[in-house]
Design a protein around this motif. Structure first.
Motif, PDB file in Angstrom:
ATOM      1  N   VAL A  52       0.863  -1.182   0.000  1.00 29.52           N
ATOM      2  CA  VAL A  52       0.000   0.000   0.000  1.00 29.52           C
ATOM      3  C   VAL A  52       0.896   1.226   0.000  1.00 29.52           C
ATOM      4  CG1 VAL A  52      -1.804   1.255   1.223  1.00 29.52           C
ATOM      5  CG2 VAL A  52      -1.793  -1.242   1.260  1.00 29.52           C
ATOM      6  N   PRO A  53       0.743   2.141  -0.961  1.00 28.04           N
ATOM      7  CA  PRO A  53       1.597   3.334  -0.976  1.00 28.04           C
ATOM      8  C   PRO A  53       1.361   4.223   0.238  1.00 28.04           C
ATOM      9  CG  PRO A  53      -0.163   3.520  -2.601  1.00 28.04           C
ATOM     10  CD  PRO A  53      -0.216   2.126  -2.077  1.00 28.04           C
ATOM     11  N   ALA A  54       2.390   4.984   0.593  1.00 27.51           N
ATOM     12  CA  ALA A  54       2.298   5.850   1.775  1.00 27.51           C
ATOM     13  C   ALA A  54       1.169   6.867   1.645  1.00 27.51           C
ATOM     14  CB  ALA A  54       3.636   6.567   1.991  1.00 27.51           C
ATOM     15  N   SER A  55       0.916   7.338   0.423  1.00 23.49           N
ATOM     16  CA  SER A  55      -0.144   8.335   0.228  1.00 23.49           C
ATOM     17  C   SER A  55      -1.523   7.783   0.544  1.00 23.49           C
ATOM     18  CB  SER A  55      -0.104   8.828  -1.222  1.00 23.49           C
ATOM     19  OG  SER A  55      -0.278   7.743  -2.133  1.00 23.49           O
ATOM     20  N   ALA A  56      -1.671   6.437   0.471  1.00 24.03           N
ATOM     21  CA  ALA A  56      -2.982   5.837   0.716  1.00 24.03           C
ATOM     22  C   ALA A  56      -3.216   5.523   2.190  1.00 24.03           C
ATOM     23  CB  ALA A  56      -3.128   4.555  -0.107  1.00 24.03           C
ATOM     24  N   ILE A  57      -2.139   5.557   3.008  1.00 27.35           N
ATOM     25  CA  ILE A  57      -2.289   5.206   4.424  1.00 27.35           C
ATOM     26  C   ILE A  57      -3.167   6.231   5.146  1.00 27.35           C
ATOM     27  CG2 ILE A  57      -1.103   4.801   6.596  1.00 27.35           C
ATOM     28  CD1 ILE A  57      -0.642   2.635   4.516  1.00 27.35           C
ATOM     29  N   GLY A  58      -2.837   7.505   4.980  1.00 29.83           N
ATOM     30  CA  GLY A  58      -3.628   8.542   5.632  1.00 29.83           C
ATOM     31  C   GLY A  58      -5.063   8.566   5.149  1.00 29.83           C
ATOM     32  N   ARG A  59      -5.259   8.345   3.852  1.00 31.01           N
ATOM     33  CA  ARG A  59      -6.629   8.314   3.333  1.00 31.01           C
ATOM     34  C   ARG A  59      -7.402   7.127   3.857  1.00 31.01           C
ATOM     35  NH1 ARG A  59      -6.581   8.382  -2.896  1.00 31.01           N
ATOM     36  NH2 ARG A  59      -4.580   7.335  -2.627  1.00 31.01           N
ATOM     37  N   ALA A  60      -6.713   5.981   4.024  1.00 26.78           N
ATOM     38  CA  ALA A  60      -7.395   4.788   4.528  1.00 26.78           C
ATOM     39  C   ALA A  60      -7.874   4.993   5.962  1.00 26.78           C
ATOM     40  CB  ALA A  60      -6.462   3.586   4.459  1.00 26.78           C
TER      41      ALA A  60
END
Length: 350
Positions: A52-60
């Motif tokens: 999972v890319p780092a940019s998607a962690i906060g959105r998740a």
């Protein structure tokens, strides 16, 4: 006096009438450890069978819209509770070890060496195998009862916190309860034994949000007890006569700081199984890096313990993928030699 404190690295922090001494070096180490823990946590959320890319962690976590159901499920329901459980269990074991070493005045003291972990394991294992329908909320209660029973047996046999006999008695009680675990392993159903073996090895794969909430609810009051009694514990280290003269009620202090580590250990064992040596290693690392009184020691031990378990779980989960090695096994590979080193350093005092 002020010059001596300044040479020791202390600085005064004042806001209005509030004044407190602090050590900038300790604060820098604490901040660095927090940053490292946050980095390992982010890396653990990103890596796995589904990257999972780092940019998607906060959105998740905060803005789930726009992410696939698979990414959302992996991050929020599998990896995040597991990594947070690793942090919580490591912090609990670190604080428990620091409190045990302070109350016994023995650097070898650890809940796992005093029979607390094995007593909790036997009790929780009996609950799992004999009453499989029991909810997870009962596990810390049963685990606390088993751990407290083991600790009381050690205390009654050793009759003193401060002597090396206390540690040796604890090891003997640990072996006795380990034999009880062996009885369960040989008489239970094979499927139950496989589940119990994974749990006993200190695996965090079964961590869920409800289990994390239960563990946190039991850990918070125990941690509060340790921090509220930290100043009295600092005074108690001056000696019993000095502590009584300064107004410390030693019997109550000993009871509270004896029960709190048992509660922390039981909550960890009930949630993630037997994870050894964290309570032994983390306080020594905290003393070496941070120094300071009981508040600093407890905070540093919790932070370093959390980091140890988090790193161990990440190594066991990612280094041998698709196989997963429980965090308890990874830490034991480090803790065993560390314990032998401590024994060698104290060979003339045992």
């Amino acid at each position: 006096m002020s010059q001596s404190l300044h040479r020791a690295g202390f600085r005064a922090f004042r806001v209005g009438r509030f004044s407190r001494l602090w050590r900038p070096q300790t604060a820098c180490w604490g901040l660095a450890l927090l940053v490292i823990a946050a980095g390992v946590l982010l890396y653990g959320l990103m890596q796995g069978s589904l990257p999972v890319p780092a940019s998607a962690i906060g959105r998740a976590i905060f803005f789930p819209e726009g992410l696939s159901h698979e990414q959302l499920y992996v991050v929020r329901d599998i990896r995040l509770p597991r990594l947070l459980m690793a942090l919580l269990c490591g912090g609990m074991l670190g604080m428990a070890g620091a409190a045990m070493q302070s109350i016994t005045r023995n650097g070898l003291a650890d809940p796992g060496l005093l029979g607390v972990k094995e007593g909790s394991s036997v009790a929780v294992l009996a609950l799992i195998l004999l009453f499989p329908a029991a909810g997870v909320a009962l596990r810390p209660v049963v685990g606390m009862a088993g751990g407290l029973l083991a600790a009381l047996v050690v205390l009654l046999l050793a009759r003193d916190f401060s002597r090396p006999r206390f540690i040796l008695t604890g090891i003997g009680v640990s072996w006795t309860f380990a034999a009880g675990i062996g009885v369960f392993m040989t008489t239970a159903d094979v499927r139950d034994v496989q589940t119990a073996l994974v749990w006993m090895a200190g695996s965090l794969h079964a961590a869920t949000w409800p289990l994390l909430l239960v563990a946190a609810c039991w850990a918070l009051p125990a941690a509060a007890i340790l921090f509220l009694t930290a100043r009295a514990s600092d005074v108690a280290l001056l000696g019993n006569q000095a502590a009584v003269g300064l107004g410390v009620h030693l019997p109550w202090l000993m009871r509270l700081r004896f029960i709190a580590p048992v509660l922390l250990t039981a909550a960890c064992v009930s949630s993630a199984g037997s994870i050894g040596f964290v309570g032994l290693i983390a306080p020594h690392m905290a003393r070496f890096l941070l120094r300071g009184g009981q508040v600093t020691l407890l905070s540093g031990s919790a932070l370093l313990g959390a980091l140890l378990v988090l790193v161990a779980d990440s190594i066991g989960r990612l280094a041998f993928a698709p196989l997963q090695i429980p965090a308890g096994i990874v830490i034991s590979l480090i803790g065993g030699p560390f314990f032998l080193l401590l024994l060698w350093q104290r060979r003339d005092r045992l």
